[in-house]
Design a protein around this motif. Structure first.
Motif, short mmCIF file in Angstrom:
data_model
loop_
_atom_site.label_atom_id
_atom_site.label_comp_id
_atom_site.label_asym_id
_atom_site.label_seq_id
_atom_site.Cartn_x
_atom_site.Cartn_y
_atom_site.Cartn_z
N ASN A 341 26.28 -15.00 30.40
CA ASN A 341 26.88 -14.01 31.31
C ASN A 341 26.62 -12.58 30.85
N ILE A 342 26.70 -12.36 29.54
CA ILE A 342 26.50 -11.01 29.00
C ILE A 342 25.08 -10.53 29.23
N TYR A 343 24.11 -11.43 29.01
CA TYR A 343 22.70 -11.05 29.10
C TYR A 343 22.06 -11.49 30.42
N PHE A 348 18.92 -17.26 24.74
CA PHE A 348 19.64 -16.95 23.51
C PHE A 348 19.08 -17.85 22.41
N ASN A 349 19.47 -17.60 21.17
CA ASN A 349 19.07 -18.48 20.07
C ASN A 349 20.30 -18.92 19.29
N PHE A 350 20.09 -19.82 18.34
CA PHE A 350 21.23 -20.37 17.61
C PHE A 350 21.99 -19.28 16.86
N GLN A 351 21.28 -18.34 16.27
CA GLN A 351 21.94 -17.31 15.49
C GLN A 351 22.90 -16.50 16.35
N MET A 352 22.50 -16.20 17.58
CA MET A 352 23.37 -15.46 18.50
C MET A 352 24.61 -16.30 18.85
N VAL A 353 24.40 -17.60 19.09
CA VAL A 353 25.51 -18.51 19.42
C VAL A 353 26.46 -18.62 18.23
N TYR A 354 25.89 -18.73 17.02
CA TYR A 354 26.72 -18.85 15.82
C TYR A 354 27.57 -17.60 15.61
N LEU A 403 11.33 -20.19 13.62
CA LEU A 403 12.41 -20.97 13.01
C LEU A 403 13.36 -21.46 14.09
N LYS A 404 13.89 -22.67 13.92
CA LYS A 404 14.74 -23.23 14.97
C LYS A 404 16.00 -22.42 15.21
N GLU A 405 16.44 -21.65 14.20
CA GLU A 405 17.62 -20.81 14.39
C GLU A 405 17.36 -19.66 15.36
N TYR A 406 16.06 -19.33 15.54
CA TYR A 406 15.71 -18.18 16.38
C TYR A 406 14.90 -18.58 17.61
N ARG A 407 14.82 -19.86 17.88
CA ARG A 407 14.06 -20.35 19.02
C ARG A 407 14.83 -20.03 20.32
N PRO A 408 14.20 -19.39 21.30
CA PRO A 408 14.90 -19.06 22.57
C PRO A 408 15.32 -20.33 23.32
N MET A 409 16.59 -20.37 23.73
CA MET A 409 17.13 -21.54 24.41
C MET A 409 17.80 -21.13 25.73
N ILE A 410 17.95 -22.10 26.62
CA ILE A 410 18.61 -21.88 27.91
C ILE A 410 19.69 -22.94 28.10
N LEU A 411 20.86 -22.51 28.54
CA LEU A 411 21.97 -23.44 28.80
C LEU A 411 21.77 -24.13 30.14
N LEU A 412 21.96 -25.46 30.18
CA LEU A 412 21.75 -26.25 31.40
C LEU A 412 23.08 -26.69 32.03
N VAL A 413 24.18 -26.08 31.58
CA VAL A 413 25.51 -26.40 32.12
C VAL A 413 25.94 -25.30 33.07
N GLU A 414 26.34 -25.67 34.28
CA GLU A 414 26.78 -24.69 35.27
C GLU A 414 28.25 -24.33 35.05
N GLN A 415 28.65 -23.22 35.67
CA GLN A 415 30.03 -22.74 35.50
C GLN A 415 31.06 -23.78 35.94
N GLN A 416 30.81 -24.41 37.10
CA GLN A 416 31.76 -25.39 37.63
C GLN A 416 31.85 -26.62 36.74
N ALA A 436 37.51 -20.23 27.15
CA ALA A 436 36.54 -20.73 28.14
C ALA A 436 36.74 -20.06 29.50
N GLU A 437 38.00 -19.91 29.91
CA GLU A 437 38.30 -19.30 31.20
C GLU A 437 37.83 -17.84 31.25
N SER A 438 37.89 -17.17 30.11
CA SER A 438 37.44 -15.78 30.06
C SER A 438 35.92 -15.68 30.16
N SER A 439 35.21 -16.81 29.87
CA SER A 439 33.74 -16.79 29.92
C SER A 439 33.22 -17.24 31.28
N ILE A 440 34.09 -17.87 32.09
CA ILE A 440 33.68 -18.36 33.39
C ILE A 440 33.90 -17.29 34.44
N VAL A 441 32.82 -16.85 35.07
CA VAL A 441 32.93 -15.78 36.05
C VAL A 441 33.02 -16.37 37.43
#
Length: 441
Positions: A341-343, A348-354, A403-416, A436-441
């Motif tokens: 949502n932010i970007y 994103f990569n693992f380091q950002m998620v961590y 490195l796998k910590e910096y590999r670009p990834m995409i989330l496959l889960v929808e908001q609903q 979680a509710e604060s992250s769901i737009v």
């Protein structure tokens, strides 16, 4: 004596329930029920063509065109079943079934034709110069002395459009050419869901085709679909002729089916199902679970059974997977959703998620223990294995450099899907739910 009578009544009741299940299962699993008038009309057309092939030696070709699940195979099956009741036709007619998914080239198709005509011993070790020579030899072997006494053959080509992809369309050319020659009574029936199938045929093949086309088109409305639901569950009068118990149960059963088909919640489910697919297989799918649950203790199908079956059908597979992940993995998915949502959907990569996960865990340390980074990375990799996220583009091939910590990834889960998972997650911590509710737009 009383105990014996009681056992007798239990046996009668058990047999009765078994008979009900037998009738309904035969309709659903063997698909013996036909509620559509257009299928009956198409079946009559096909039956007439086969009769003319058998009785008068006419050779023809026909294409049956319709959407997947519209009833093309049902038309052929019902026509053959009806014809097999005619002793003369059942004794003389040979049926050869081919499928474009199985017979992927002409040689495989020819071997299957040989097998179904039981001519393996006739062919033996003979060597033929071409496909047409082999097919002509097979048909010649079926002759009984003269051309007038040749056995009629019905060729059924499922997924007809896939046969058009064979090299030079040799099989189709030879089959259509033989129907034109008229030496052997043949009917070639192709089944396909492609409306543009004629455009796939080569000019020489198209010129030998009789251009008979039968379109299967379901013109049902919502009420027709609901009526079909009632017809599938309705027990015929023949069921009540077995015994007085059967007759009494028949009336009660049919009354319950009528009441259920008028139930508002059931009608809403059927309307939703109709919007997805108005073909009979969708009804079969909906009714399988309720029918298999009929028992001595649960003798009638209820609206709750239909609702439960619908929930299983409409259930989202990813939402179900999310119900089984750990709290840590759920928090990582929430972190990914925040970043997405932010970007604005950027990878994103693992380091950002961590880092996002650390912000939350440090504030709510009394809920989440302080997981070490390797443990969090393992959970991240597990989510990748579950296909809840994936590597962007071709980054997997470049894994040795990134490195796998910096590999670009995409989330496959929808908001609903995330929202449903949070509300249904067993024992989900309140702070995690609020995050979680604060992250769901």
């Amino acid at each position: 004596s009383f105990s014996r009578k009681k056992r007798h009544h239990i046996v009668i009741a058990s047999n009765l329930i078994s008979d009900v299940q037998s009738v309904l299962r035969s309709r659903l699993f063997e698909e013996t029920s036909n509620c559509r008038s257009d299928i009956a009309k198409a079946e009559h057309t096909l039956t007439d063509l086969v009769k003319r092939t058998v009785e008068f030696g006419e050779s023809n070709s026909l294409l049956i065109i319709g959407a997947k699940g519209s009833g093309k195979t049902t038309v052929v099956r019902e026509a053959i079943t009806k014809l097999q009741k005619n002793e003369k036709i059942s004794k003389s007619l040979l049926v050869v079934r081919l499928n474009g998914y199985v017979q992927t080239d002409d040689r495989i198709a020819l071997d299957e034709i040989t097998r179904q005509l039981h001519l393996e011993n006739t062919v033996g070790d003979k060597v033929f110069g071409s496909f047409s020579e082999t097919l002509a030899f097979l048909l010649e072997a079926l002759r009984q002395g003269s051309s007038d006494s040749s056995q009629p053959i019905l060729f059924i080509l499922e997924e007809f459009d896939l046969f058009a992809q064979h090299k030079n369309q040799t099989l189709l050319y030879n089959l259509f050419d033989l129907t034109m020659a008229g030496l052997t009574p043949m009917l070639v029936v192709g089944l396909t869901c492609r409306l543009d199938v004629m455009e796939l045929l080569e000019k020489r093949v198209k010129s030998r085709f009789s251009h008979r086309q039968l379109y299967i088109c379901n013109q049902w409305g919502t009420e027709d679909y609901i009526e079909a639901f009632s017809v599938l569950l309705h027990l015929d009068e023949s069921f009540g002729k077995k015994s007085s118990k059967h007759k009494s149960f028949l009336k009660t059963w049919n009354a319950s089916v009528k009441e259920m088909s008028e139930n508002v919640s059931v009608r809403d489910i059927l309307k939703r199902q109709f919007d997805i697919s108005k073909e009979l297989p969708s009804l079969y799918h909906l009714l399988v679970q309720p029918v298999t649950q009929i028992s001595m203790t649960h003798q009638f199908i209820t609206a709750a059974d239909i609702a439960d079956s619908a929930r299983n059908i409409f259930a989202d597979s990813k939402s179900n997977i999310l119900h089984g992940v750990s709290v840590l993995e759920l928090c990582l998915i929430i972190s990914m959703n925040h970043l997405t949502n932010i970007y604005s959907g950027e990878p994103f990569n693992f380091q950002m998620v961590y880092n996002e996960f650390l912000k939350f865990s440090q504030k709510k340390s009394h809920i989440l223990q302080r997981y070490k980074k390797p443990v969090v990375l393992k959970a991240f990799e597990h989510l990748t294995e579950l296909e809840l996220l994936k590597s962007k583009d071709n980054c997997v091939t470049a894994g040795s450099k990134i490195l796998k910590e910096y590999r670009p990834m995409i989330l496959l889960v929808e908001q609903q899907q995330l929202r449903d998972a949070i509300y249904k997650y067993p024992g989900c911590p309140t702070d995690v739910q609020q995050w979680a509710e604060s992250s769901i737009v």
